[in-house]
Design a protein around this motif. Structure first.
Motif, PDB file in Angstrom:
ATOM      1  N   PRO A  55       0.815  -1.221   0.000  1.00 50.60           N
ATOM      2  CA  PRO A  55       0.000   0.000   0.000  1.00 50.60           C
ATOM      3  C   PRO A  55       0.851   1.276   0.000  1.00 50.60           C
ATOM      4  CG  PRO A  55      -0.776  -1.548   1.677  1.00 50.60           C
ATOM      5  CD  PRO A  55       0.470  -2.130   1.103  1.00 50.60           C
ATOM      6  N   HIS A  56       1.919   1.279   0.797  1.00 49.69           N
ATOM      7  CA  HIS A  56       2.736   2.496   0.870  1.00 49.69           C
ATOM      8  C   HIS A  56       3.546   2.732  -0.395  1.00 49.69           C
ATOM      9  CE1 HIS A  56       1.843   4.082   4.846  1.00 49.69           C
ATOM     10  NE2 HIS A  56       1.503   2.839   5.116  1.00 49.69           N
ATOM     11  N   GLY A  57       3.615   1.690  -1.232  1.00 48.08           N
ATOM     12  CA  GLY A  57       4.254   1.864  -2.538  1.00 48.08           C
ATOM     13  C   GLY A  57       3.546   2.949  -3.349  1.00 48.08           C
ATOM     14  N   VAL A  58       2.229   3.106  -3.115  1.00 47.18           N
ATOM     15  CA  VAL A  58       1.469   4.137  -3.833  1.00 47.18           C
ATOM     16  C   VAL A  58       2.034   5.523  -3.489  1.00 47.18           C
ATOM     17  CG1 VAL A  58      -0.810   5.202  -4.084  1.00 47.18           C
ATOM     18  CG2 VAL A  58      -0.620   2.715  -3.841  1.00 47.18           C
ATOM     19  N   LEU A  59       2.260   5.756  -2.200  1.00 49.24           N
ATOM     20  CA  LEU A  59       2.777   7.062  -1.764  1.00 49.24           C
ATOM     21  C   LEU A  59       4.238   7.245  -2.187  1.00 49.24           C
ATOM     22  CD1 LEU A  59       1.173   7.236   1.810  1.00 49.24           C
ATOM     23  CD2 LEU A  59       0.420   8.431  -0.272  1.00 49.24           C
ATOM     24  N   ARG A  60       5.013   6.158  -2.118  1.00 49.52           N
ATOM     25  CA  ARG A  60       6.426   6.246  -2.549  1.00 49.52           C
ATOM     26  C   ARG A  60       6.522   6.631  -4.020  1.00 49.52           C
ATOM     27  NH1 ARG A  60       7.407   1.910   0.599  1.00 49.52           N
ATOM     28  NH2 ARG A  60       7.204   0.463  -1.136  1.00 49.52           N
ATOM     29  N   ASP A  61       5.643   5.999  -4.776  1.00 42.73           N
ATOM     30  CA  ASP A  61       5.614   6.258  -6.211  1.00 42.73           C
ATOM     31  C   ASP A  61       5.242   7.726  -6.481  1.00 42.73           C
ATOM     32  OD1 ASP A  61       5.566   5.459  -8.939  1.00 42.73           O
ATOM     33  OD2 ASP A  61       3.373   5.547  -8.844  1.00 42.73           O
ATOM     34  N   MET A  62       4.257   8.224  -5.733  1.00 38.61           N
ATOM     35  CA  MET A  62       3.835   9.619  -5.904  1.00 38.61           C
ATOM     36  C   MET A  62       4.967  10.565  -5.529  1.00 38.61           C
ATOM     37  SD  MET A  62      -0.068   9.286  -4.424  1.00 38.61           S
ATOM     38  CE  MET A  62      -0.433  11.034  -4.333  1.00 38.61           C
TER      39      MET A  62
END
Ligand code: GLC
Length: 561
Positions: free
Chosen positions: A224-231
């Motif tokens: 899930p935190h990959g979404v924020l890392r990607d952003m």
């Protein structure tokens, strides 16, 4: 001590809803033309950054948080051209712009949702979250965000002949972030606004954005935190010093996760501190504030908290222990109509601290701000001295009130009060045409509380606020130093030291109404930085020991070399 400073660590952020700030075209709705005209006001106040609430095309059923086009400006507020002019004029004055990024959900009128509901084979179908039969026992952790206004998170769509998922209102279908195409859309939206010169995004509903939507296997994110890392990676690649400021009113144990290893969000709105700070103000004791320092996690070097007292939503006290909730409700929201969702308060700060409602229209104001001036100063001085970046909502700098006759959270979203002229100087339109009625009459009406009167008065709350903002700018220790709580020996007095590279700032705040004095051990001689005019003094009692005399809700910041 943090070694590297980034702009947001020593900034003051000012939150603006374009539609209620200033109407430049005379049609009753605030717009970019009006906002651009007021930039000198913002520059004079000393703010470094504005956060704009959603101004995108929207049916406006949730104050613009129901977006139908991520690439435009709602025609009521102007054009993209007006937006670009605004960003340029802000930049010329050294003011950065953050925009709201509302990608947890769209409006049900968004073309993606229209396509999704009308055609099961459309690629947009999988942009949203569908089931044929919603679970009979909904996940208790995934209930409606607005209890009392919505009673389900699955709604049936006749056209699609299926149920779609929505944590907010039924007209805000959740986007399926597990779909890589949706994540690509989010990157494109960010790329667009970065190209137009914004300094980053306030990521709306970050907690729900990365949640396993509907608890379904098909929407589960492996990381899930990959979404924020990607952003974050994207924003850093495309933006000149741009950042992510996230809304995540989450369990204290989860807060650190939003910063990742310094590679997710840069700044997190500090809902937890807000609740405990308000509890301390209500209890007139330092204890709740001391406690929150044990609950807040360590954050990475470049991470930062955005600290605030009020925003444009409800003041959520749901994370406080029951006894604190009780005091806060009793002192600051004694009437049912002041409360909302069983967990919050729908009032502005000034009337809350004065114990009076904005719509209570009688009685002469105790001062030009309409509220309890001593207590407002105490609250904001404290906020600005706490580790993090302060955030103020428009109107709080003049002590604006609320209008409890408006539904729900709109009570705190009334037009900015610029002057004692018609419509408070917000608009020249006839009152029927106004986007929302300005507060008129009584202690908080625009006739009494407005920018024009306070601008000319050196003793006004507005002028005090400007001094506060400038004082904060001169104290980089607060934005990036280490915080130590000091023993004061008086339960009503909160004192802390922010230690910077060479100097330290010590701030002392009396949360109580009774004047008091405390003795503090300081590692050097204090130099006065900020305090109530004539309100507080300090003197040496022994080597290294200093006595601070604090009046009613007194406060003082000093620098120690
Ligand atoms: C955020 C906003 C709130 C809005 C919600 C849904 O919590 O602050 O105003 O209703 O998101 O987008």
């Amino acid at each position: 001590m943090r070694t590297k400073t980034r702009w947001y660590q020593n900034a003051t952020i000012y939150a603006i809803d374009v539609k209620t700030f200033a109407d430049g075209t005379g049609d009753g709705v605030g717009d970019f033309a009006g906002l651009t005209d007021r930039l000198d006001y913002l520059a004079g106040l000393g703010i470094d950054c504005v956060w704009l609430l959603p101004f995108y095309p929207s049916p406006n059923r949730d104050n613009g948080y129901d977006v139908t086009d991520y690439y435009g400006v709602d025609s009521r507020y102007g054009t993209l051209g007006d937006f670009v002019e605004f960003v340029r004029e802000a930049d010329r004055r050294g003011i950065r712009v953050l925009v709201d990024l509302v990608v947890n959900h769209t409006s049900d009128q968004h073309p993606w949702f229209r396509a999704a509901r009308s055609d099961p084979d459309s690629k947009y179908r999988d942009y949203y979250v569908w089931v044929d039969d919603p679970p009979e026992w909904p996940d208790p952790d995934r209930g409606p965000v607005f209890p009392g206004e919505e009673d389900a998170v699955w709604s049936y769509d006749e056209e699609a002949e299926a149920f779609y998922y929505h944590r907010f209102y039924h007209f805000q279908p959740d986007l399926n972030v597990a779909n890589p195409d949706v994540r690509e859309e989010i990157r494109k939206i960010m790329g667009f606004w970065l190209q137009l010169g914004v300094s980053g995004f306030r990521v709306d509903a970050a907690t729900l954005l990365i949640d396993n939507k509907g608890g379904l296997e098909s929407t589960r994110l492996d990381d899930p935190h990959g979404v924020l890392r990607d952003m974050r990676r994207f924003v850093e690649r495309r933006g000149d010093d741009a950042v992510l400021l996230a809304e995540a009113d989450d369990d204290p144990r989860n807060l650190a996760s939003y910063f990742g290893a310094g590679d997710e969000v840069n700044v997190l709105l500090n809902f937890l501190l807000d609740a405990y700070l308000v509890a301390a103000l209500a209890e007139e004791r330092a204890a709740p504030l001391r406690e929150v320092f044990d609950l807040l996690p360590e954050i990475p070097e470049e991470g930062q908290w955005a600290n605030f007292l009020r925003n444009f939503d409800e003041l959520n006290v749901g994370r406080l222990p029951k006894s604190y909730q009780k005091t806060v409700f009793e002192r600051f929201a004694p009437d049912d109509e002041m409360r909302i969702y069983g967990r919050g308060i729908r009032r502005r700060l000034a009337p809350m601290l004065a114990g009076v409602s904005g719509s209570e229209a009688t009685g002469g104001p105790p001062d030009e701000s309409g509220g309890d001036r001593d207590r407002i100063e105490l609250a904001y001085s404290l906020l600005f001295s706490l580790p993090g970046t302060p955030l103020v909502v428009y109107g709080d700098e003049i002590g604006m009130g609320d209008d409890l006759s408006l539904p729900g959270r709109n009570a705190v979203r009334t037009p900015m009060q610029w002057s004692a002229e018609k419509n408070g100087g917000f608009s020249t339109a006839e009152s029927e045409a106004l986007v929302r009625p300005p507060i008129s009459g009584g202690r908080y009406g625009y006739e009494t509380v407005n920018v024009a009167d306070q601008r000319g008065d050196p003793n006004s709350l507005l002028q005090w606020f400007s001094r506060l903002i400038h004082a904060r700018r001169e104290c980089p220790e607060i934005g990036r130093g280490d915080c130590e709580l000091l023993d004061t020996g008086d339960p009503a007095v909160f004192a802390h030291r922010m230690v910077g590279e060479e100097n330290a700032v010590v701030a002392v705040h009396n949360l109580g109404e009774s004047p008091t004095s405390v003795t503090l051990s300081l590692a050097g001689d204090p130099i006065r930085l900020f305090g109530r005019d004539g309100g507080v003094e300090f003197e040496r009692v022994e080597t290294g020991e200093w006595r601070f005399e604090l009046g009613r809700y007194g406060y003082c910041w000093v620098r120690i070399r």
